[in-house]
Scaffold this motif. Structure first.
Motif, PDB file in Angstrom:
ATOM      1  N   GLY A  61       1.031  -1.262   0.255  1.00  0.00           N
ATOM      2  CA  GLY A  61       0.532  -0.154   0.716  1.00  0.00           C
ATOM      3  C   GLY A  61       0.683   0.795  -0.260  1.00  0.00           C
ATOM      4  N   ASN A  62       0.254   2.645   0.165  1.00  0.00           N
ATOM      5  CA  ASN A  62       1.045   3.637   0.722  1.00  0.00           C
ATOM      6  C   ASN A  62       0.891   4.487   1.527  1.00  0.00           C
ATOM      7  N   PRO A  63       1.552   5.259   2.035  1.00  0.00           N
ATOM      8  CA  PRO A  63       1.737   6.267   3.361  1.00  0.00           C
ATOM      9  C   PRO A  63       0.080   6.851   2.528  1.00  0.00           C
ATOM     10  N   PRO A  64      -0.056   7.170   4.130  1.00  0.00           N
ATOM     11  CA  PRO A  64       0.536   7.171   6.229  1.00  0.00           C
ATOM     12  C   PRO A  64      -0.532   5.331   6.078  1.00  0.00           C
ATOM     13  N   HIS A  65      -0.417   4.836   5.546  1.00  0.00           N
ATOM     14  CA  HIS A  65      -1.425   3.205   5.293  1.00  0.00           C
ATOM     15  C   HIS A  65       0.277   2.206   5.659  1.00  0.00           C
ATOM     16  N   GLY A  66      -0.144   1.993   6.273  1.00  0.00           N
ATOM     17  CA  GLY A  66       0.812   0.551   6.203  1.00  0.00           C
ATOM     18  C   GLY A  66       1.936   0.681   5.408  1.00  0.00           C
ATOM     19  N   ILE A  68       2.076  -2.602   3.805  1.00  0.00           N
ATOM     20  CA  ILE A  68       1.700  -3.528   4.095  1.00  0.00           C
ATOM     21  C   ILE A  68       0.296  -3.545   4.453  1.00  0.00           C
ATOM     22  N   GLN A  69      -0.542  -3.874   3.667  1.00  0.00           N
ATOM     23  CA  GLN A  69      -1.838  -3.846   4.260  1.00  0.00           C
ATOM     24  C   GLN A  69      -2.768  -4.811   3.914  1.00  0.00           C
ATOM     25  N   GLN A  70      -3.629  -5.814   4.626  1.00  0.00           N
ATOM     26  CA  GLN A  70      -5.043  -6.019   4.522  1.00  0.00           C
ATOM     27  C   GLN A  70      -6.153  -5.186   4.525  1.00  0.00           C
ATOM     28  N   VAL A  87     -12.163  -1.815   7.372  1.00  0.00           N
ATOM     29  CA  VAL A  87     -10.914  -2.226   8.054  1.00  0.00           C
ATOM     30  C   VAL A  87      -9.952  -2.890   7.205  1.00  0.00           C
ATOM     31  N   LYS A  88      -8.607  -1.863   7.484  1.00  0.00           N
ATOM     32  CA  LYS A  88      -7.375  -1.410   7.370  1.00  0.00           C
ATOM     33  C   LYS A  88      -6.827  -2.128   8.299  1.00  0.00           C
ATOM     34  N   ALA A  89      -5.942  -3.129   8.526  1.00  0.00           N
ATOM     35  CA  ALA A  89      -5.106  -4.110   9.245  1.00  0.00           C
ATOM     36  C   ALA A  89      -3.957  -2.800   8.279  1.00  0.00           C
ATOM     37  N   GLY A 160      -5.697  14.735   7.530  1.00  0.00           N
ATOM     38  CA  GLY A 160      -6.477  13.633   8.298  1.00  0.00           C
ATOM     39  C   GLY A 160      -6.964  13.317   6.785  1.00  0.00           C
ATOM     40  N   CYS A 161      -8.097  12.429   7.734  1.00  0.00           N
ATOM     41  CA  CYS A 161      -8.448  10.593   7.541  1.00  0.00           C
ATOM     42  C   CYS A 161      -9.335  11.551   5.856  1.00  0.00           C
ATOM     43  N   ILE A 162      -9.944  12.235   6.772  1.00  0.00           N
ATOM     44  CA  ILE A 162     -11.298  13.158   5.404  1.00  0.00           C
ATOM     45  C   ILE A 162     -10.358  14.292   4.511  1.00  0.00           C
ATOM     46  N   ALA A 163      -9.630  14.689   4.786  1.00  0.00           N
ATOM     47  CA  ALA A 163      -9.125  16.019   3.904  1.00  0.00           C
ATOM     48  C   ALA A 163      -8.467  15.405   3.118  1.00  0.00           C
ATOM     49  N   CYS A 164      -7.863  13.945   2.989  1.00  0.00           N
ATOM     50  CA  CYS A 164      -6.657  12.464   2.599  1.00  0.00           C
ATOM     51  C   CYS A 164      -7.853  12.345   1.249  1.00  0.00           C
ATOM     52  N   HIS A 165      -8.376  11.642   2.021  1.00  0.00           N
ATOM     53  CA  HIS A 165      -9.736  10.056   1.061  1.00  0.00           C
ATOM     54  C   HIS A 165      -9.725  11.322   0.231  1.00  0.00           C
ATOM     55  N   THR A 166     -10.574  12.198   0.389  1.00  0.00           N
ATOM     56  CA  THR A 166     -11.246  13.592   0.040  1.00  0.00           C
ATOM     57  C   THR A 166     -10.278  14.125  -1.650  1.00  0.00           C
ATOM     58  N   ALA A 171     -12.394   7.712  -3.908  1.00  0.00           N
ATOM     59  CA  ALA A 171     -13.577   7.061  -4.011  1.00  0.00           C
ATOM     60  C   ALA A 171     -14.593   6.477  -2.662  1.00  0.00           C
ATOM     61  N   ASP A 172     -14.049   5.856  -2.658  1.00  0.00           N
ATOM     62  CA  ASP A 172     -14.628   5.315  -1.253  1.00  0.00           C
ATOM     63  C   ASP A 172     -15.657   6.355  -0.359  1.00  0.00           C
ATOM     64  N   LEU A 173     -15.648   7.849  -0.628  1.00  0.00           N
ATOM     65  CA  LEU A 173     -16.733   8.335   0.275  1.00  0.00           C
ATOM     66  C   LEU A 173     -18.165   8.145  -0.243  1.00  0.00           C
TER      67      LEU A 173
HETATM   68  C1  HEC Z   1      -2.394  10.912   3.587  1.00  0.00           C
HETATM   69  C2  HEC Z   1      -3.647  10.057   3.038  1.00  0.00           C
HETATM   70  C3  HEC Z   1      -4.512   9.537   3.439  1.00  0.00           C
HETATM   71  C4  HEC Z   1      -4.968   9.997   5.161  1.00  0.00           C
HETATM   72  C5  HEC Z   1      -4.420  10.811   6.157  1.00  0.00           C
HETATM   73  C6  HEC Z   1      -5.495   8.941   5.560  1.00  0.00           C
HETATM   74  N1  HEC Z   1      -5.860   7.531   4.367  1.00  0.00           N
HETATM   75 FE1  HEC Z   1      -7.091   6.402   4.934  1.00  0.00          FE
HETATM   76  N2  HEC Z   1      -6.388   5.951   2.181  1.00  0.00           N
HETATM   77  C7  HEC Z   1      -5.141   6.260   1.330  1.00  0.00           C
HETATM   78  C8  HEC Z   1      -5.237   5.965   0.680  1.00  0.00           C
HETATM   79  C9  HEC Z   1      -4.918   6.149  -0.388  1.00  0.00           C
HETATM   80  C10 HEC Z   1      -5.714   4.588   0.390  1.00  0.00           C
HETATM   81  C11 HEC Z   1      -6.165   3.619  -0.609  1.00  0.00           C
HETATM   82  C12 HEC Z   1      -5.334   2.433   0.191  1.00  0.00           C
HETATM   83  C13 HEC Z   1      -3.615   2.624   0.009  1.00  0.00           C
HETATM   84  O1  HEC Z   1      -2.871   2.891  -0.686  1.00  0.00           O
HETATM   85  O2  HEC Z   1      -3.091   2.977   0.770  1.00  0.00           O
HETATM   86  C14 HEC Z   1      -6.167   4.383   2.093  1.00  0.00           C
HETATM   87  C15 HEC Z   1      -7.818   3.460   1.984  1.00  0.00           C
HETATM   88  C16 HEC Z   1      -8.067   3.384   3.351  1.00  0.00           C
HETATM   89  C17 HEC Z   1      -8.679   2.637   4.137  1.00  0.00           C
HETATM   90  C18 HEC Z   1      -9.345   1.159   2.580  1.00  0.00           C
HETATM   91  C19 HEC Z   1     -10.064   1.188   2.249  1.00  0.00           C
HETATM   92  C20 HEC Z   1      -9.964   1.871   0.696  1.00  0.00           C
HETATM   93  O3  HEC Z   1     -11.199   3.022   1.202  1.00  0.00           O
HETATM   94  O4  HEC Z   1      -9.348   1.925   0.397  1.00  0.00           O
HETATM   95  C21 HEC Z   1      -9.673   2.552   5.513  1.00  0.00           C
HETATM   96  C22 HEC Z   1     -10.475   1.897   5.849  1.00  0.00           C
HETATM   97  C23 HEC Z   1      -8.658   3.772   5.410  1.00  0.00           C
HETATM   98  N3  HEC Z   1      -8.187   4.150   4.489  1.00  0.00           N
HETATM   99  C24 HEC Z   1      -8.709   4.606   6.550  1.00  0.00           C
HETATM  100  C25 HEC Z   1      -8.350   6.090   7.319  1.00  0.00           C
HETATM  101  C26 HEC Z   1      -8.458   6.161   8.472  1.00  0.00           C
HETATM  102  C27 HEC Z   1      -9.119   6.192   9.690  1.00  0.00           C
HETATM  103  C28 HEC Z   1      -7.605   6.865   7.902  1.00  0.00           C
HETATM  104  C29 HEC Z   1      -7.704   8.490   9.526  1.00  0.00           C
HETATM  105  C30 HEC Z   1      -7.024   7.787  11.142  1.00  0.00           C
HETATM  106  C31 HEC Z   1      -6.963   7.375   7.386  1.00  0.00           C
HETATM  107  N4  HEC Z   1      -7.361   6.706   6.205  1.00  0.00           N
HETATM  108  C32 HEC Z   1      -6.131   8.572   6.871  1.00  0.00           C
HETATM  109  C33 HEC Z   1      -5.126   7.779   2.332  1.00  0.00           C
HETATM  110  C34 HEC Z   1      -5.209   8.336   3.884  1.00  0.00           C
END
Ligand code: HEC
Length: 179
Positions: A61-66, A68-70, A87-89, A160-166, A171-173
């Motif tokens: 996977g990519n930062p900031p997540h691990g 390696i992810q599940q 649920v992401k490990a 934070g979570c929302i800012a980055c996911h947006t 897509a997941d939103l």
């Molecule tokens: C800097 C960007 C960033 C931040 C901050 C971030 N995420 Fe993510 N997240 C991602 C990306 C990119 C993915 C897609 C998988 C990957 O490559 O890591 C992802 C995937 C996920 C997934 C798996 C489902 C999916 O959409 O693929 C979960 C659950 C998740 N994030 C939860 C969180 C939570 C909870 C937080 C805050 C504690 C968070 N993320 C903060 C970028 C981010």
């Protein structure tokens, strides 16, 4: 039904600023912290988290997540509502690989990041996702300002979570909301 969610790619490196201390503090909400603890208990009993959890295939996977992810995308019943949960490990550490996580999925587990679909009105503009970050034992992680990471976190902040996911497409939103 359990299925693996494919990762979406980060297209750009994000430039993000830090939220003010006051903003950060405001993000910890007692109700959200309590809900996160209840959610953990359910996830653990369903074997979606914890050492005996169902093991999804690890992937890079990519930062900031691990590194390696599940990821599990499934449905779960909390408070009588059966809804979507992701649920992401997150696994990290030296020499980590898909193979090492496959062989020993609990050794380098750094955190669980969870998205849980709350009821309408919880956070409509972000598709009502509830966000939480736990350590391997199920304790809530804290942000640098000491606020526990649980809720619509960190809504309105640049980071934070929302800012980055947006920013990464969100897509997941949107699309992952269907069952
Ligand atoms: C800097 C960007 C960033 C931040 C901050 C971030 N995420 Fe993510 N997240 C991602 C990306 C990119 C993915 C897609 C998988 C990957 O490559 O890591 C992802 C995937 C996920 C997934 C798996 C489902 C999916 O959409 O693929 C979960 C659950 C998740 N994030 C939860 C969180 C939570 C909870 C937080 C805050 C504690 C968070 N993320 C903060 C970028 C981010």
């Amino acid at each position: 039904m359990i299925k693996q969610i494919s990762a979406f790619a980060i297209a750009t490196v994000l430039h993000v600023g830090a939220a003010s201390a006051q903003e950060m503090k405001a993000f910890e909400v007692d109700e959200d912290v309590a809900f996160a603890m209840k959610l953990w208990t359910v996830l653990e009993s369903e074997k979606f988290v914890g050492p005996n959890r169902i093991h999804a295939q690890p992937f890079e996977g990519n930062p900031p997540h691990g590194g390696i992810q599940q990821v599990l995308g499934t449905d779960v019943n909390v408070d009588g509502r059966t809804v979507r949960v992701l649920v992401k490990a997150n696994h990290g550490g030296e020499g980590i690989s898909v193979e090492s996580v496959y062989d020993n999925p609990n050794k380098n587990l750094g955190a669980y990041t969870v998205m849980f679909k709350r009821e309408n009105g919880y956070d409509d503009e972000n598709q009502n996702w509830f966000w939480a970050k736990y350590n391997a034992k199920g304790e809530l992680d804290k942000n640098p300002k000491g606020a526990k990471i649980a809720g619509h976190f960190v809504k309105g902040a640049e980071k934070g979570c929302i800012a980055c996911h947006t920013a990464t497409g969100g897509a997941d939103l949107k699309t992952l909301t269907e069952k």
